[in-house]
Design a protein around this motif. Structure first.
Motif: not given
Length: 409
Positions: A324-337, A368-381
């Motif tokens: 489940r923790i690994a799956a947090l990054l599934d929404p950005v799996a196709a976004r290598p950048e 911008n990239r980190l904001a987009r990652l947070a939006e897609l994954t819900g991770l609050d850095l």
């Protein structure tokens, strides 16, 4: 060109002395050669004498027969292979043949009579022609046999190392005691870094060639042997290797840059000390995992220990929550950048300017990239919990990706 009747007659005159000449070579002439006296008596009296006798007879037969056939070198090949297997130095083997030619020349000279100078020259010419062919055959056979024996020894050594590191070899094995691996040891894992990112070839811009990678890994072993003052049990496959250093020791802090200079590529190394041979297999797995985590976390190539990645090592251990923790990054799996930005940002202690510099971006682009990652994954850095989750997710995501890649191969 066929020999003259006078030359053949001179050769025939030496035939009664064949056994005498062979004994003289094996027991008198060759004794002056360094290392020959240490050979067993039965080798001198039986095998070397028989080879010398065969050589003299072969020459005299070629001198007396108008059209001698090819062949006659089989015994020399067999003896050369046998000497190689026994460990006789090649220079000693070749010197016996060269000295044997000189003894035969002396016999021909002693048997010649006034007026037979021309016949003697013909026989010497034939002797020298035959000698270079014989030496070539002997040297080639010896080297081929030594190469085969060394290949077998390397393979046995590789099997020993692999079994020891993987836990298939019993710690009490006599070979391990002989190699000094029956007590404390240092387990090392080494990897050549890719030139430009995870998809690039290992070991520099031209490092994709298997020959180049093998050459670099051999240079790594040479430096390790020199550093620890012994020939290590070293096992490498492609761009990664493992080694065991006997004794209670630690790697020098500058080992990674020394390895990098030696092989012309960035080298990462992990070290785990053990108190007993039984702990070596687990230490080997730990060292390999330390390398993986250090690379995933973006640590610069260096000598890594468990303490350097202690939290990350713990977070990357599989468990009920891992998927489940690994799956947090599934929404950005196709976004290598986005993944690359996250990895670099975490490795640089979330310094946006340093992250931008390393990635060749503007700091606003990183934001911008980190904001987009947070939006897609819900991770609050911005929160400690979100950062810890991101680290764990990245480690577990990469672990799952590696296992999936291996499983599909």
């Amino acid at each position: 060109m066929p020999l003259s009747d006078a030359a053949r007659a001179l050769a025939l005159r030496c035939e009664p002395r064949v056994n005498e000449l062979a004994r003289h070579m094996a027991r008198d002439s060759f004794e002056q050669l360094p290392g020959y006296a240490e050979l067993p008596d039965d080798v001198k009296d039986l095998e070397i004498a028989a080879t010398a006798r065969h050589g003299v007879r072969l020459f005299l037969r070629r001198a007396s027969e108008p059209h001698p056939g090819p062949g006659g070198l089989r015994l020399f090949r067999e003896r050369a292979a046998q000497r190689a297997e026994e460990g006789m130095p090649l220079h000693l083997l070749l010197r016996t043949h060269a000295l044997g030619v000189y003894v035969l020349w002396q016999a021909l000279r002693e048997a010649s009579e006034p007026g037979e100078e021309g016949a003697l020259i013909e026989l010497v010419d034939l002797l020298l022609q035959s000698h270079h062919s014989l030496l070539g055959t002997v040297a080639e056979t010896y080297m081929d046999e030594r190469s085969a024996l060394e290949a077998e020894q390397r393979e046995r050594r590789r099997s020993l190392v692999r079994g020891f590191l993987d836990g298939a070899l019993e710690p009490g094995n006599a070979l391990l005691e002989e190699l000094g691996l029956d007590g404390p040891a240092l387990v090392l894992a080494v990897v050549l870094e890719p030139a430009d990112g995870p998809d690039a070839g290992p070991g520099g811009p031209d490092g994709g060639s298997p020959v180049t990678v093998r050459r670099r890994m051999r240079r790594v072993q040479t430096v390790l042997d020199h550093t620890f003052g012994t020939e290590l049990l070293f096992l490498f496959d492609a761009d990664a290797g493992r080694a065991v250093v006997p004794g209670d020791c630690a790697p020098p802090d500058d080992l990674a840059p020394r390895l990098s200079r030696a092989c012309g590529a960035e080298v990462r190394i992990a070290a785990v000390a053990v108190a007993t041979p039984e702990a070596v297999p687990e230490a080997s797995r730990t060292a390999t995992e330390i390398l993986r985590i250090a690379r995933v976390c973006g640590l610069p190539p260096a000598v890594h220990g468990l303490d350097d990645v202690l939290l990350e090592f713990h977070l990357s251990r599989p468990g009920p929550s891992s998927r489940r923790i690994a799956a947090l990054l599934d929404p950005v799996a196709a976004r290598p950048e986005l993944l690359r930005t996250l990895r670099t940002h975490l490795a640089q202690q979330q310094d946006r300017r340093l992250t931008a510099a390393l990635l060749g971006l503007h700091p606003n682009t990183v934001d911008n990239r980190l904001a987009r990652l947070a939006e897609l994954t819900g991770l609050d850095l911005a929160s400690p919990r979100g950062t810890a989750l991101a680290i764990a997710a990245l480690l577990l995501h990469d672990t799952g990706h590696e296992h999936g890649a291996h499983g599909s191969g």
